[in-house]
Design a protein around this motif. Structure first.
Motif, PDB file in Angstrom:
ATOM      1  N   LEU A 132       0.835  -1.191   0.000  1.00  0.00           N
ATOM      2  CA  LEU A 132       0.000   0.000   0.000  1.00  0.00           C
ATOM      3  C   LEU A 132       0.871   1.243   0.000  1.00  0.00           C
ATOM      4  O   LEU A 132       1.976   1.241   0.533  1.00  0.00           O
ATOM      5  CB  LEU A 132      -0.902   0.017   1.234  1.00  0.00           C
ATOM      6  CG  LEU A 132      -2.057  -0.971   1.249  1.00  0.00           C
ATOM      7  CD1 LEU A 132      -2.838  -0.815   2.535  1.00  0.00           C
ATOM      8  CD2 LEU A 132      -2.971  -0.746   0.056  1.00  0.00           C
ATOM      9  N   VAL A 133       0.365   2.308  -0.621  1.00  0.00           N
ATOM     10  CA  VAL A 133       1.055   3.596  -0.623  1.00  0.00           C
ATOM     11  C   VAL A 133       0.128   4.613   0.028  1.00  0.00           C
ATOM     12  O   VAL A 133      -1.028   4.735  -0.377  1.00  0.00           O
ATOM     13  CB  VAL A 133       1.398   4.031  -2.066  1.00  0.00           C
ATOM     14  CG1 VAL A 133       2.031   5.411  -2.063  1.00  0.00           C
ATOM     15  CG2 VAL A 133       2.327   3.025  -2.715  1.00  0.00           C
ATOM     16  N   PRO A 134       0.599   5.344   1.025  1.00  0.00           N
ATOM     17  CA  PRO A 134       1.940   5.259   1.603  1.00  0.00           C
ATOM     18  C   PRO A 134       2.075   4.062   2.531  1.00  0.00           C
ATOM     19  O   PRO A 134       1.099   3.621   3.122  1.00  0.00           O
ATOM     20  CB  PRO A 134       2.064   6.577   2.371  1.00  0.00           C
ATOM     21  CG  PRO A 134       0.651   6.915   2.752  1.00  0.00           C
ATOM     22  CD  PRO A 134      -0.208   6.419   1.629  1.00  0.00           C
TER      23      PRO A 134
ATOM     24  N   PHE B  48       8.642   9.898 -13.225  1.00  0.00           N
ATOM     25  CA  PHE B  48       7.933   8.626 -13.218  1.00  0.00           C
ATOM     26  C   PHE B  48       7.846   8.091 -11.803  1.00  0.00           C
ATOM     27  O   PHE B  48       8.666   8.424 -10.938  1.00  0.00           O
ATOM     28  CB  PHE B  48       8.631   7.597 -14.117  1.00  0.00           C
ATOM     29  CG  PHE B  48       8.679   8.000 -15.569  1.00  0.00           C
ATOM     30  CD1 PHE B  48       7.561   7.863 -16.375  1.00  0.00           C
ATOM     31  CD2 PHE B  48       9.839   8.531 -16.114  1.00  0.00           C
ATOM     32  CE1 PHE B  48       7.601   8.246 -17.710  1.00  0.00           C
ATOM     33  CE2 PHE B  48       9.890   8.910 -17.446  1.00  0.00           C
ATOM     34  CZ  PHE B  48       8.767   8.772 -18.245  1.00  0.00           C
ATOM     35  N   SER B  49       6.855   7.241 -11.587  1.00  0.00           N
ATOM     36  CA  SER B  49       6.706   6.591 -10.293  1.00  0.00           C
ATOM     37  C   SER B  49       7.992   5.843  -9.937  1.00  0.00           C
ATOM     38  O   SER B  49       8.545   5.123 -10.757  1.00  0.00           O
ATOM     39  CB  SER B  49       5.534   5.605 -10.353  1.00  0.00           C
ATOM     40  OG  SER B  49       5.416   4.912  -9.141  1.00  0.00           O
ATOM     41  N   GLY B  50       8.467   6.070  -8.727  1.00  0.00           N
ATOM     42  CA  GLY B  50       9.704   5.429  -8.277  1.00  0.00           C
ATOM     43  C   GLY B  50      10.925   6.322  -8.345  1.00  0.00           C
ATOM     44  O   GLY B  50      11.966   5.998  -7.768  1.00  0.00           O
ATOM     45  N   ASP B  51      10.823   7.466  -9.050  1.00  0.00           N
ATOM     46  CA  ASP B  51      11.954   8.395  -9.114  1.00  0.00           C
ATOM     47  C   ASP B  51      12.243   8.973  -7.733  1.00  0.00           C
ATOM     48  O   ASP B  51      11.333   9.329  -6.983  1.00  0.00           O
ATOM     49  CB  ASP B  51      11.655   9.556 -10.067  1.00  0.00           C
ATOM     50  CG  ASP B  51      11.822   9.175 -11.535  1.00  0.00           C
ATOM     51  OD1 ASP B  51      12.509   8.167 -11.815  1.00  0.00           O
ATOM     52  OD2 ASP B  51      11.288   9.892 -12.397  1.00  0.00           O
ATOM     53  N   THR B  52      13.543   9.086  -7.421  1.00  0.00           N
ATOM     54  CA  THR B  52      13.968   9.756  -6.194  1.00  0.00           C
ATOM     55  C   THR B  52      14.194  11.227  -6.519  1.00  0.00           C
ATOM     56  O   THR B  52      14.926  11.554  -7.454  1.00  0.00           O
ATOM     57  CB  THR B  52      15.262   9.136  -5.641  1.00  0.00           C
ATOM     58  OG1 THR B  52      15.019   7.765  -5.326  1.00  0.00           O
ATOM     59  CG2 THR B  52      15.735   9.866  -4.398  1.00  0.00           C
TER      60      THR B  52
ATOM     61  N   VAL C 238       5.324   9.045  -6.443  1.00  0.00           N
ATOM     62  CA  VAL C 238       4.312   7.985  -6.479  1.00  0.00           C
ATOM     63  C   VAL C 238       3.491   8.090  -7.754  1.00  0.00           C
ATOM     64  O   VAL C 238       3.241   7.098  -8.436  1.00  0.00           O
ATOM     65  CB  VAL C 238       3.408   8.059  -5.235  1.00  0.00           C
ATOM     66  CG1 VAL C 238       2.264   7.054  -5.337  1.00  0.00           C
ATOM     67  CG2 VAL C 238       4.220   7.817  -3.972  1.00  0.00           C
ATOM     68  N   SER C 239       3.063   9.301  -8.100  1.00  0.00           N
ATOM     69  CA  SER C 239       2.279   9.495  -9.322  1.00  0.00           C
ATOM     70  C   SER C 239       2.433  10.931  -9.799  1.00  0.00           C
ATOM     71  O   SER C 239       2.787  11.827  -9.025  1.00  0.00           O
ATOM     72  CB  SER C 239       0.806   9.156  -9.092  1.00  0.00           C
ATOM     73  OG  SER C 239       0.237  10.066  -8.177  1.00  0.00           O
TER      74      SER C 239
ATOM     75  N   SER D 288       6.065  10.409  -1.734  1.00  0.00           N
ATOM     76  CA  SER D 288       6.063   9.730  -0.447  1.00  0.00           C
ATOM     77  C   SER D 288       7.287  10.206   0.327  1.00  0.00           C
ATOM     78  O   SER D 288       8.399  10.199  -0.193  1.00  0.00           O
ATOM     79  CB  SER D 288       6.118   8.210  -0.657  1.00  0.00           C
ATOM     80  OG  SER D 288       6.183   7.549   0.596  1.00  0.00           O
ATOM     81  N   VAL D 289       7.049  10.650   1.578  1.00  0.00           N
ATOM     82  CA  VAL D 289       8.133  11.144   2.439  1.00  0.00           C
ATOM     83  C   VAL D 289       8.003  10.492   3.805  1.00  0.00           C
ATOM     84  O   VAL D 289       6.936   9.999   4.166  1.00  0.00           O
ATOM     85  CB  VAL D 289       8.079  12.688   2.593  1.00  0.00           C
ATOM     86  CG1 VAL D 289       8.292  13.367   1.248  1.00  0.00           C
ATOM     87  CG2 VAL D 289       6.773  13.129   3.224  1.00  0.00           C
ATOM     88  N   PRO D 290       9.094  10.494   4.573  1.00  0.00           N
ATOM     89  CA  PRO D 290       8.971   9.990   5.947  1.00  0.00           C
ATOM     90  C   PRO D 290       7.907  10.780   6.701  1.00  0.00           C
ATOM     91  O   PRO D 290       7.788  12.003   6.556  1.00  0.00           O
ATOM     92  CB  PRO D 290      10.374  10.238   6.531  1.00  0.00           C
ATOM     93  CG  PRO D 290      11.279  10.236   5.338  1.00  0.00           C
ATOM     94  CD  PRO D 290      10.471  10.855   4.238  1.00  0.00           C
TER      95      PRO D 290
END
Length: 196
Positions: free
Chosen positions: A99-101, A123-127, A153-154, A169-171
């Motif tokens: 699941l995200v997050p 893209f999804s997954g890029d840092t 994420v998107s 997505s972040v801590p």
């Protein structure tokens, strides 16, 4: 009575059309496959149980990425990536393992004008790094700019405004600080190396 050529031609055309119709129906009936269909409503994030699915035979376009009926046991225990309604065909995009997050993470949406992000598509997954930019007067201090590392994420574009919304997505501990910085409108996204 003497046969007229056009009647013979019409009869031949009708026979050919009938033959093609039979062939099409035969192919359509035999071109079905066993796929999984949702048998009860499943909310996004919920676990997919054995009673939530059933196997049916359908004629399906492979471009829809249907989940084969033979994978029913494999799918049990996965989670719904989107809301699933009874009677809908299950697709690969509708299931997820994570699941995200995730636990300890938060999802934050960033609305950006073209100058606040790279021209290179994200893209999804890029840092990426979300960087606080100078103030309204463009003042630059000697201090290091505040940056928060995130994972894309998107990405979606808002046609009415020309802006791009990037969900990252972040801590969890950094989500409130990031949201406060975003409210000023003075942030930019930096794309880091994709090679790892």
């Amino acid at each position: 009575m003497r046969r007229r050529p056009w009647i013979v031609a019409l009869a031949a055309a009708l026979m050919a059309a009938g033959g093609l119709g039979v062939a099409y129906l035969f192919t359509s009936v035999n071109d079905t496959q066993e796929v999984l269909v949702v048998s009860s409503d499943i909310k996004r994030g919920e676990t997919i149980d054995a009673g939530d699915l059933k196997v049916v035979r359908l004629s399906v376009d492979p471009a829809l990425s249907p989940v084969a009926g033979s994978r029913e046991a494999d799918i049990e225990g996965s989670r719904a990536a989107v809301d699933l309604w009874a009677g809908t065909m299950l697709t690969e995009q509708a299931i997820t393992e994570n699941l995200v997050p995730g636990e300890g993470e938060s999802l934050v949406g960033i609305s950006l004008a073209p100058g606040q992000m790279p021209a290179e598509p994200l893209f999804s997954g890029d840092t990426v790094r979300v960087v606080t930019t100078p103030g309204d007067q463009g003042e630059v201090t000697d201090e290091e700019p505040v940056t928060i590392e995130a994972v894309v994420v998107s990405v979606s574009r808002v046609e009415e405004t020309g802006e791009t919304v990037v969900d990252v997505s972040v801590p969890e501990r950094e989500a409130a600080d990031l949201a406060a910085r975003l409210a000023t409108g003075r942030v930019a996204i930096v794309l880091d190396a994709r090679e790892r």
